[in-house]
Motif scaffolding. Structure first.
Motif, PDB file in Angstrom:
ATOM      1  N   GLY A  37       8.532  37.165 215.415  1.00 23.54           N
ATOM      2  CA  GLY A  37       8.721  36.529 214.112  1.00 23.54           C
ATOM      3  C   GLY A  37      10.017  37.037 213.495  1.00 23.54           C
ATOM      4  O   GLY A  37      11.100  36.518 213.753  1.00 23.54           O
ATOM      5  N   GLY A  38       9.905  38.122 212.710  1.00 22.79           N
ATOM      6  CA  GLY A  38      11.104  38.726 212.131  1.00 22.79           C
ATOM      7  C   GLY A  38      11.490  40.009 212.853  1.00 22.79           C
ATOM      8  O   GLY A  38      12.528  40.603 212.562  1.00 22.79           O
ATOM      9  N   THR A  74       4.968  28.733 210.774  1.00 24.64           N
ATOM     10  CA  THR A  74       4.815  30.191 210.645  1.00 24.64           C
ATOM     11  C   THR A  74       6.101  30.989 210.866  1.00 24.64           C
ATOM     12  O   THR A  74       6.115  32.196 210.641  1.00 24.64           O
ATOM     13  CB  THR A  74       3.763  30.705 211.631  1.00 24.64           C
ATOM     14  OG1 THR A  74       4.175  30.273 212.928  1.00 24.64           O
ATOM     15  CG2 THR A  74       2.380  30.200 211.291  1.00 24.64           C
ATOM     16  N   SER A 116       8.237  44.619 203.715  1.00 21.52           N
ATOM     17  CA  SER A 116       9.187  44.046 204.680  1.00 21.52           C
ATOM     18  C   SER A 116       9.441  42.560 204.448  1.00 21.52           C
ATOM     19  O   SER A 116      10.043  41.905 205.306  1.00 21.52           O
ATOM     20  CB  SER A 116       8.614  44.230 206.085  1.00 21.52           C
ATOM     21  OG  SER A 116       7.294  43.689 206.133  1.00 21.52           O
ATOM     22  N   SER A 163      10.576  39.529 207.456  1.00 19.87           N
ATOM     23  CA  SER A 163       9.378  39.240 208.265  1.00 19.87           C
ATOM     24  C   SER A 163       8.917  37.818 207.961  1.00 19.87           C
ATOM     25  O   SER A 163       9.315  37.217 206.966  1.00 19.87           O
ATOM     26  CB  SER A 163       8.286  40.263 207.987  1.00 19.87           C
ATOM     27  OG  SER A 163       7.935  40.257 206.620  1.00 19.87           O
ATOM     28  N   GLY A 198      -0.144  38.308 218.847  1.00 17.84           N
ATOM     29  CA  GLY A 198       0.542  37.547 219.897  1.00 17.84           C
ATOM     30  C   GLY A 198      -0.095  37.663 221.262  1.00 17.84           C
ATOM     31  O   GLY A 198       0.507  37.263 222.259  1.00 17.84           O
ATOM     32  N   HIS A 223      -2.752  48.515 207.807  1.00 16.74           N
ATOM     33  CA  HIS A 223      -2.037  47.232 207.803  1.00 16.74           C
ATOM     34  C   HIS A 223      -0.810  47.172 208.709  1.00 16.74           C
ATOM     35  O   HIS A 223      -0.224  46.105 208.839  1.00 16.74           O
ATOM     36  CB  HIS A 223      -1.648  46.838 206.365  1.00 16.74           C
ATOM     37  CG  HIS A 223      -0.792  47.858 205.665  1.00 16.74           C
ATOM     38  ND1 HIS A 223      -1.311  48.852 204.896  1.00 16.74           N
ATOM     39  CD2 HIS A 223       0.544  48.027 205.625  1.00 16.74           C
ATOM     40  CE1 HIS A 223      -0.326  49.590 204.407  1.00 16.74           C
ATOM     41  NE2 HIS A 223       0.816  49.107 204.842  1.00 16.74           N
ATOM     42  N   HIS A 224      -0.409  48.261 209.330  1.00 15.38           N
ATOM     43  CA  HIS A 224       0.783  48.177 210.186  1.00 15.38           C
ATOM     44  C   HIS A 224       0.496  47.568 211.558  1.00 15.38           C
ATOM     45  O   HIS A 224       1.423  47.293 212.302  1.00 15.38           O
ATOM     46  CB  HIS A 224       1.417  49.558 210.369  1.00 15.38           C
ATOM     47  CG  HIS A 224       2.283  49.961 209.208  1.00 15.38           C
ATOM     48  ND1 HIS A 224       2.780  51.219 209.063  1.00 15.38           N
ATOM     49  CD2 HIS A 224       2.740  49.252 208.142  1.00 15.38           C
ATOM     50  CE1 HIS A 224       3.504  51.282 207.947  1.00 15.38           C
ATOM     51  NE2 HIS A 224       3.476  50.106 207.368  1.00 15.38           N
TER      52      HIS A 224
END
Ligand code: FAD
Length: 540
Positions: free
Chosen positions: A129-130, A172, A197, A201, A261, A483-484
């Protein structure tokens, strides 16, 4: 402005607090014995490993072998990634980067991957993604023979907005700023989800990692805003049900939220939006005792008031963020915001402040309309990653560990983390704050700073730190991540934390949705486990 190949964000961004931070660190640690030069990207580009197989023709999808793209798609933005970037350790880069612009092209990439596997030349495919992963989520495994990164940033449209339902259908690959700008321009609406971020992101990354936003209570995860998703898998395209609620069986979205992913590529998502908040207020409360601060925070989290900000932090952190000048044991930043409710100060903030006063808090900043202590915090927190890049070149190791635990277990977990850090036998500056709070427990976020003895030990010293603290989290009732995400870095602890039957279910799900095992191998589920998955499931 150009994106930095090795560091955070854009190249050449000034960091106003750099010199002050260096001076502060030199009061704690010996003066750095080395300072690494600014990375020489041009030199590394010229000596990069050539792609290990001929450039693939994947339907109509653009594929790039550009060295800079390959470098940028091979690391995320963890300490370890930046350190290796600074040191020029680009030995294991992806071979190509694919840039699909549609679901059809994503499907073509997966079909090509299937064919490669059937031809006996398997390829690893890594959704991107980012690239702001801090857990090795976009990095190839060292044993990969062929790797293609699938960059989704060209699938970045706001497809539609429904103001009656207050929902937005989005591709997305959209980055945070474009998403926020697009919704604001549409009708002053917003997705109330702001990870630190955000600028670098994407929505797809947030969904795939179950990101945590800036708001401290109530709707903390991206999950809370999801109506439905479209996922491209090797078995076909899955669309989860597009309903405000359904009691019909397990929730399909939850299979892909946090799947990083490994179970398919999330290409579209409908999210719940809301009016931008116009009423805001914030306060700062200090405590002479950390335990009193924890107690007040717990009671606020259980009060049903749901502040948007409820960040309890140790004094050192609060000074670093410019919130206070003089040292205190604990500092609590409280904030409320709303699009519709005026009078937040009296109705919501005051009851929180009363709880703080009952726990010997000192109100440092009284709530005022539109004044925002939370903005001060947010602004310095947004520039912090640039600061980290510079300090890494000075030989500082800076790492964060984020977890969640019950309120009753927090003292034990906290003690264990401190003991683990002390076991390293070197000076470490360790601070903690609660990033999110729930009625049953906080999400403690530890920030550690220490020094590497030499440039070559930057990464190995980080590995040692990661090992002892992560072991302590798992052995003491914490989660390996609030959450990371899990990525490759946390996979060994993820399988220890979760029930073996759940792990076996995930492995089997992967076997069904990604039979060639080509999607982000080694992320979430250790690659060895996937190899052995048939024997593991047969034992259960
Ligand atoms: C300075 C800094 C601050 C951060 N702050 C926060 C924070 O406040 N909250 C938080 O939760 N995280 C934070 N993170 C971590 C990171 O930003 C999040 O994990 C984010 O959700 C990743 O999004 P991305 O688009 O960059 O994804 P990437 O890094 O590109 O990918 C992350 C993972 O998701 C997979 N993936 C990406 N897109 C898709 C897709 N469309 N379909 C399927 N899989 C996909 C990738 O394969 C990878 O496994 C921070 C990181 C940094 C460096």
């Amino acid at each position: 402005m150009q994106r930095s190949v090795w560091g955070w964000g854009y190249e050449g961004v000034e960091v106003p607090q750099l010199e002050k931070t260096r001076q502060m660190l030199e009061t704690i640690f010996p003066k750095p014995t080395f300072r690494l030069p600014k990375p020489n990207v041009e030199l590394w580009k010229s000596s990069l490993r050539k792609p290990r197989f001929p450039e693939p023709k994947i339907g109509t999808c653009e594929v790039s072998h550009d060295p800079k793209e390959r470098m940028m798609h091979s690391f995320g933005k963890s300490f370890r990634d930046i350190a290796r970037g600074v040191l020029g350790q680009y030995g294991n880069v992806v071979d190509y980067v694919a840039f699909p612009t549609s679901e059809v092209q994503v499907q073509e990439v997966l079909e090509w991957g299937e064919k490669m596997a059937q031809d006996g030349t398997p390829v690893d495919l890594i959704p991107f993604g980012g690239g702001s992963s801090v857990v090795g989520g976009v990095e190839p495994l060292i044993d990969s023979k062929r790797v293609v990164s699938i960059d989704l940033s060209r699938m970045d449209k706001i497809i539609s907005v429904n103001l009656t339902d207050m929902t937005a259908q989005l591709q997305t690959g959209i980055f945070g700023p474009a998403l926020l700008r697009g919704l604001t321009e549409y009708d002053k609406i917003t997705l109330r989800h702001l990870p630190q971020s955000l600028s670098f992101s994407t929505l797809g990354g947030w969904l795939a990692t179950r990101s945590g936003g800036h708001y401290a209570s109530n709707k903390t995860y991206i999950d809370d805003f999801v109506v439905n998703m479209t996922i491209v898998t090797s078995k076909g395209i899955v669309k989860t049900s597009n309903l405000p609620a359904s009691g019909a069986g397990p929730v399909a979205d939850k299979i892909w939220l946090g799947s990083e992913g490994t179970l398919g590529i999330i290409t579209e998502c409908t999210v719940r939006v809301q009016k931008e908040p116009t009423f805001k207020c914030s306060s700062i409360v200090t405590f002479d005792s950390w335990d009193n601060g924890v107690n007040a925070t717990r009671l606020i989290s259980q009060s049903g008031l749901y502040p948007t900000q409820c960040r309890l932090m140790q004094g050192m952190e609060a000074i670093g963020y410019g919130l206070i000048q003089d040292f205190v044991e604990a500092c609590l930043v409280l904030g409320f915001e709303s699009a519709t409710i005026d009078g937040l100060e009296e109705r919501f903030m005051q009851p929180c402040l009363d709880i703080c006063l009952e726990n010997q808090g000192t109100i440092l900043k009284t709530p005022k309309k539109d004044e925002s202590a939370t903005d001060t915090f947010r602004n310095s927190f947004i520039t912090a990653p640039y600061l980290r890049d510079h300090l890494i070149m000075d030989g500082y190791i800076m790492e964060t560990f984020e977890t969640a635990c019950s309120w009753s277990n927090f003292p034990k977990l906290d003690e264990a983390v401190r003991a683990a850090v002390a076991s390293l036998g070197k000076p470490v500056m360790l601070t903690v704050r609660f990033t999110h709070v729930y009625p049953d427990g906080p999400a403690p976020y530890y920030t550690l700073t220490t020094q590497a003895s030499s440039p070559t030990s930057l990464v190995s010293d980080w590995d040692a730190l990661k090992q002892v603290v992560s072991d302590a989290l798992i052995a003491n009732g914490g989660t390996i991540t609030h959450h990371h995400a899990v990525g490759k870095d946390h996979a060994q602890w993820f399988v220890k934390e979760k029930d073996p039957i759940w792990i076996a279910m995930l492995v089997n799900l992967k076997g069904f949705l990604d039979p060639q095992g080509m999607l982000n191998r080694g992320t979430l589920l250790p690659s060895k486990l996937l190899k052995d998955f048939k024997s593991i499931s047969s034992k259960i």
